[in-house]
Design a protein around this motif. Structure first.
Motif, PDB file in Angstrom:
ATOM      1  N   THR A   1       0.834  -1.202   0.000  1.00 34.78           N
ATOM      2  CA  THR A   1       0.000   0.000   0.000  1.00 34.78           C
ATOM      3  C   THR A   1       0.868   1.250   0.000  1.00 34.78           C
ATOM      4  O   THR A   1       0.604   2.210  -0.731  1.00 34.78           O
ATOM      5  CB  THR A   1      -0.920   0.012   1.236  1.00 34.78           C
ATOM      6  OG1 THR A   1      -1.690  -1.195   1.274  1.00 34.78           O
ATOM      7  CG2 THR A   1      -1.854   1.204   1.208  1.00 34.78           C
TER       8      THR A   1
ATOM      9  N   LYS B   1      -7.274  -7.915   0.555  1.00 29.89           N
ATOM     10  CA  LYS B   1      -6.907  -7.783  -0.851  1.00 29.89           C
ATOM     11  C   LYS B   1      -5.508  -8.309  -1.063  1.00 29.89           C
ATOM     12  O   LYS B   1      -4.740  -8.481  -0.116  1.00 29.89           O
ATOM     13  CB  LYS B   1      -7.007  -6.322  -1.302  1.00 29.89           C
ATOM     14  CG  LYS B   1      -8.412  -5.737  -1.224  1.00 29.89           C
ATOM     15  CD  LYS B   1      -8.419  -4.284  -1.653  1.00 29.89           C
ATOM     16  CE  LYS B   1      -9.826  -3.716  -1.577  1.00 29.89           C
ATOM     17  NZ  LYS B   1      -9.876  -2.289  -1.973  1.00 29.89           N
TER      18      LYS B   1
ATOM     19  N   GLN C   1      -3.326  -5.649  -5.674  1.00 29.28           N
ATOM     20  CA  GLN C   1      -4.525  -4.820  -5.577  1.00 29.28           C
ATOM     21  C   GLN C   1      -4.303  -3.631  -4.650  1.00 29.28           C
ATOM     22  O   GLN C   1      -4.759  -2.516  -4.935  1.00 29.28           O
ATOM     23  CB  GLN C   1      -5.698  -5.666  -5.071  1.00 29.28           C
ATOM     24  CG  GLN C   1      -6.237  -6.662  -6.076  1.00 29.28           C
ATOM     25  CD  GLN C   1      -7.314  -7.554  -5.475  1.00 29.28           C
ATOM     26  OE1 GLN C   1      -7.218  -7.981  -4.318  1.00 29.28           O
ATOM     27  NE2 GLN C   1      -8.341  -7.844  -6.257  1.00 29.28           N
TER      28      GLN C   1
ATOM     29  N   GLN D   1      -4.482   0.194  -5.727  1.00 30.71           N
ATOM     30  CA  GLN D   1      -5.435   1.069  -5.059  1.00 30.71           C
ATOM     31  C   GLN D   1      -4.735   2.257  -4.431  1.00 30.71           C
ATOM     32  O   GLN D   1      -5.230   3.389  -4.501  1.00 30.71           O
ATOM     33  CB  GLN D   1      -6.204   0.299  -3.990  1.00 30.71           C
ATOM     34  CG  GLN D   1      -7.300   1.125  -3.325  1.00 30.71           C
ATOM     35  CD  GLN D   1      -8.230   0.291  -2.490  1.00 30.71           C
ATOM     36  OE1 GLN D   1      -8.285  -0.925  -2.623  1.00 30.71           O
ATOM     37  NE2 GLN D   1      -8.980   0.932  -1.601  1.00 30.71           N
TER      38      GLN D   1
END
Length: 208
Positions: free
Chosen positions: A42, A107, A111, A115
């Motif tokens: 992330t 996720k 992904q 994102q």
């Protein structure tokens, strides 16, 4: 080259990266739900998106700066007003750091990277923040403004990546600490307000 300006930029970036916000809270919750390496994915997505905003700023604002000193002053004035607005928004917000772990879905790493990247690139607030934050920290009369914006952008990405990665790796300890120490959010709130106000004043009085 003004190294004091660079050091001030790094310090301000670090404080803002540590202060609770949508991005680092998102990293924290994803790390808690999916695991540390997913939190790092992330972080990679969010930080990669900053390169897009840096490029837009470097080539767009650099052209305006070359065109007129008055335009550059107008950009700095806009930046100062926007930072004052952000300080006011933080002031109005509650000082509590709220972690909604149940809202973070499971996720894959790919992904989460995608994102994070899309969240950053498509967020107009990031572009406006870069426009408000960066022009006051130009640090050299010898280097072109394009190069300086890229240096500032890379420093912003590096500092944010280190702190966000630390949040992902230490997510369990951080969430436990925030749960037990409610006043931490208030301290970070006022620290963030102080930074916004300080940069806004600096933008108005600086010669650059």
């Amino acid at each position: 080259m003004n190294y004091e300006t660079i050091y001030a930029f790094i310090l301000a970036t670090a404080v803002l990266a540590v202060s609770p916000g949508p991005d680092n809270i998102y990293v924290l919750t994803q790390s808690m739900v999916n695991g540390k390496k997913y939190g790092l994915a992330t972080v990679a997505g969010l930080i990669s998106g900053c390169l897009v905003h840096t490029t837009l700023l470097a080539f767009g604002v650099s052209a305006l700066i070359k065109a007129s000193n008055r335009i550059f002053f107008a950009i700095k004035l806009f930046g100062a007003l926007y930072l004052l607005y952000l300080a006011y928004q933080v002031f109005r917000a509650k000082g509590e750091v709220q972690l909604q772990e149940e809202s973070a879905s499971t996720k894959s790493m790919g992904q989460l990277f995608k994102q994070g990247f899309i969240m950053n690139v498509l967020n107009p607030k990031v572009t406006i923040f870069f426009l408000a934050f960066f022009p006051g920290f130009l640090f050299s009369d010898a280097l072109s403004t394009v190069v300086q914006f890229y240096v500032l952008g890379l420093l912003f990405m590096l500092v944010s990546a280190v702190i966000f990665s630390g949040i992902a790796i230490l997510s369990g300890s951080i969430s436990g600490y925030l749960t037990k120490n409610k006043r931490t959010g208030i301290v970070l709130k006022w620290l963030q307000i102080t930074v916004f106000l300080g940069i806004a004043i600096y933008l108005v009085i600086s010669d650059k």
